[in-house]
Design a protein around this motif. Sequence first.
Motif, short mmCIF file in Angstrom:
data_model
loop_
_atom_site.label_atom_id
_atom_site.label_comp_id
_atom_site.label_asym_id
_atom_site.label_seq_id
_atom_site.Cartn_x
_atom_site.Cartn_y
_atom_site.Cartn_z
N SER A 168 11.47 10.04 44.31
CA SER A 168 12.31 10.99 45.04
C SER A 168 13.38 11.53 44.10
CB SER A 168 12.97 10.29 46.23
OG SER A 168 14.08 9.54 45.79
N ASN A 169 14.04 12.61 44.54
CA ASN A 169 15.09 13.16 43.68
C ASN A 169 16.41 12.38 43.77
OD1 ASN A 169 15.92 14.21 46.20
ND2 ASN A 169 14.76 16.10 45.83
N VAL A 170 16.35 11.21 44.40
CA VAL A 170 17.46 10.26 44.27
C VAL A 170 17.45 9.68 42.85
CG1 VAL A 170 18.29 8.00 45.10
CG2 VAL A 170 17.48 9.71 46.74
N LEU A 171 16.28 9.82 42.19
CA LEU A 171 16.12 9.37 40.81
C LEU A 171 15.71 10.55 39.95
CD1 LEU A 171 13.90 6.29 41.74
CD2 LEU A 171 16.30 6.18 41.07
N THR A 172 15.82 10.41 38.63
CA THR A 172 15.25 11.41 37.74
C THR A 172 14.05 10.77 37.04
OG1 THR A 172 15.72 13.02 36.00
CG2 THR A 172 16.78 10.85 35.79
N ASN A 173 13.41 11.49 36.13
CA ASN A 173 12.26 10.91 35.43
C ASN A 173 12.11 11.53 34.05
OD1 ASN A 173 9.91 13.09 35.53
ND2 ASN A 173 10.89 13.13 37.55
N GLU A 174 11.42 10.85 33.17
CA GLU A 174 11.32 11.26 31.77
C GLU A 174 10.61 12.61 31.57
OE1 GLU A 174 9.60 7.94 29.72
OE2 GLU A 174 11.50 6.83 29.65
N PRO A 175 9.41 12.83 32.19
CA PRO A 175 8.76 14.14 31.96
C PRO A 175 9.62 15.32 32.40
CG PRO A 175 7.20 12.58 32.88
CD PRO A 175 8.54 11.91 32.95
N ALA A 176 10.34 15.19 33.51
CA ALA A 176 11.20 16.29 33.98
C ALA A 176 12.31 16.57 32.99
CB ALA A 176 11.79 15.96 35.35
N LEU A 177 12.91 15.53 32.45
CA LEU A 177 14.01 15.71 31.50
C LEU A 177 13.51 16.27 30.17
CD1 LEU A 177 16.10 12.48 32.19
CD2 LEU A 177 16.54 14.80 33.00
N ARG A 178 12.34 15.83 29.74
CA ARG A 178 11.76 16.39 28.51
C ARG A 178 11.44 17.87 28.69
NH1 ARG A 178 8.42 11.61 28.25
NH2 ARG A 178 6.69 12.93 28.98
N LEU A 179 10.79 18.22 29.81
CA LEU A 179 10.43 19.62 30.05
C LEU A 179 11.67 20.50 30.16
CD1 LEU A 179 8.36 21.84 30.66
CD2 LEU A 179 8.41 21.13 33.07
N ALA A 180 12.66 20.05 30.91
CA ALA A 180 13.90 20.82 31.05
C ALA A 180 14.55 21.05 29.68
CB ALA A 180 14.86 20.10 31.99
N SER A 181 14.58 20.00 28.85
CA SER A 181 15.19 20.12 27.52
C SER A 181 14.47 21.17 26.68
CB SER A 181 15.14 18.77 26.79
OG SER A 181 15.90 17.81 27.49
N LYS A 182 13.14 21.17 26.75
CA LYS A 182 12.37 22.12 25.95
C LYS A 182 12.54 23.55 26.45
CE LYS A 182 8.99 18.76 24.32
NZ LYS A 182 7.60 18.25 24.34
N MET A 183 12.61 23.73 27.77
CA MET A 183 12.77 25.07 28.33
C MET A 183 14.16 25.63 28.02
SD MET A 183 10.70 24.84 31.95
CE MET A 183 10.53 26.62 32.14
N VAL A 184 15.14 24.77 28.09
CA VAL A 184 16.52 25.18 27.79
C VAL A 184 16.64 25.53 26.30
CG1 VAL A 184 18.84 24.19 27.52
CG2 VAL A 184 17.65 24.01 29.71
N GLU A 185 16.03 24.72 25.47
CA GLU A 185 16.11 24.94 24.03
C GLU A 185 15.43 26.25 23.62
OE1 GLU A 185 14.69 22.70 19.91
OE2 GLU A 185 14.70 21.57 21.79
N ALA A 186 14.37 26.62 24.33
CA ALA A 186 13.57 27.78 23.95
C ALA A 186 14.07 29.09 24.56
CB ALA A 186 12.12 27.55 24.36
N THR A 187 15.05 29.03 25.48
CA THR A 187 15.50 30.23 26.19
C THR A 187 17.02 30.36 26.16
OG1 THR A 187 15.72 29.09 28.33
CG2 THR A 187 13.54 29.98 27.79
N PHE A 188 17.54 31.37 26.86
CA PHE A 188 18.98 31.59 26.99
C PHE A 188 19.64 30.50 27.84
CE2 PHE A 188 17.31 33.07 30.96
CZ PHE A 188 18.30 32.78 31.89
N ALA A 189 18.84 29.77 28.62
CA ALA A 189 19.38 28.93 29.69
C ALA A 189 20.02 27.65 29.18
CB ALA A 189 18.28 28.60 30.69
N GLU A 190 20.85 27.07 30.06
CA GLU A 190 21.48 25.78 29.78
C GLU A 190 21.11 24.72 30.82
OE1 GLU A 190 25.63 27.44 27.84
OE2 GLU A 190 25.26 27.72 29.99
#
Length: 404
Positions: free
Chosen positions: A76-98
Amino acid sequence: MTNMAVTRELFDQVMVPNYAPAEMIPVRGLGARVWDQQHREYVDFAGGIAVSCLGHCHPVLVGALKEQSEKLWHVSNVLTNEPALRLASKMVEATFAEKAYFCNSGAEANEAAFKLARRYALEHFGAEKTQIIAFNQGFHGRTFFTVTVGGQAAYSDGFGPKPADIDHVDYNDIAALKAIMSDKTCAVVMEPLQGEGGIISPELDYVKAVRELCDQHNALLIFDEVQTGVGRTGALYAYMNLGVTPDILTSAKSLGGGFPIGAMLTTSVIAASLKPGTHGSTYGGNPLACAVAEAAFDAVNTDAVLNGVKEREGWYREGLAAINAKYHCFAEVRGKGLLLGCVLNEEFKGRAKEFLNAAMAEQLMVLIAGANVVRFAPSLVISKEDITEGLARFERAVAKIVNG
């Protein structure tokens, strides 16, 4: 039940009739080829509507899915997880977003974007700043909010009172936009290349003028890159070739390579308006989806694949020009990268569905974008051999229609 005959007729018996699928039922896919129940082989120029960015059953995606399926499927989103954090990091790094927010589809990503825009405006500028402006013939999803923002009344009429303060103007018409924008505008929502509306590219000066108007009125610019994102136009995201940066960007379709996932990207300042409890998604950012999307994102975000998209566009345009030189049915071929639309000329106007059906009869899967445009949105790594074979089948379909 396991021995039940699964036929097209079964669809009519057990499924809600909001779709009218083709007679054939696909059972297997590999690369740009698909096989039906009778083992007939089709060339896929549709890509699941711009979803299957690496084709069917790409080993990189299959590997990621298998590996993650034996680790963790859902929390549940009461927790986070490794694949989500890795994907978010890569998308943020590759775009304008933070900051990134994950959900299950393009509609959900747009829903989150529109809610965030309203919330941000409320917090920073007051309760009067609620107007959302979008474009005629746009498409942003099928939730009631997103379908109302989409500029096609046929999709939003007939469901009772619509969400308010949503206005539409024609795409590429800066004067029309200027006329209805004010300090009450909280957001302008646009596709950086209209997909469902007919594969219509924006004029560069127009996109820049939209950005300037948003800045002038303290309105957020939202780019719906659900169809254009993750390599589809030859850039990782289409905004990167337009010289304009949005405030919020939505992504889905190719992001998961066929696994359902959506994402909304924005800056830290704007994201701060979605405090805990203001928005959410039970499945959004689940580890299985994010692991597959991370593999797809990594595979596409390379010079080889992105430059390959531009090369493949050239192969398509060359082949389509040769077909049109013989059969004279297209007014033009529109679009960018591997989101292309053959616009039917006056003689064949309104008959796009006939071309789609004729192509299917030749064992080629294509799409339409309205009644006048035959649309291609194939795998970004489709081979030259598959393009050549698919275009040969398309030519046979065109010949049948032109010759009556």
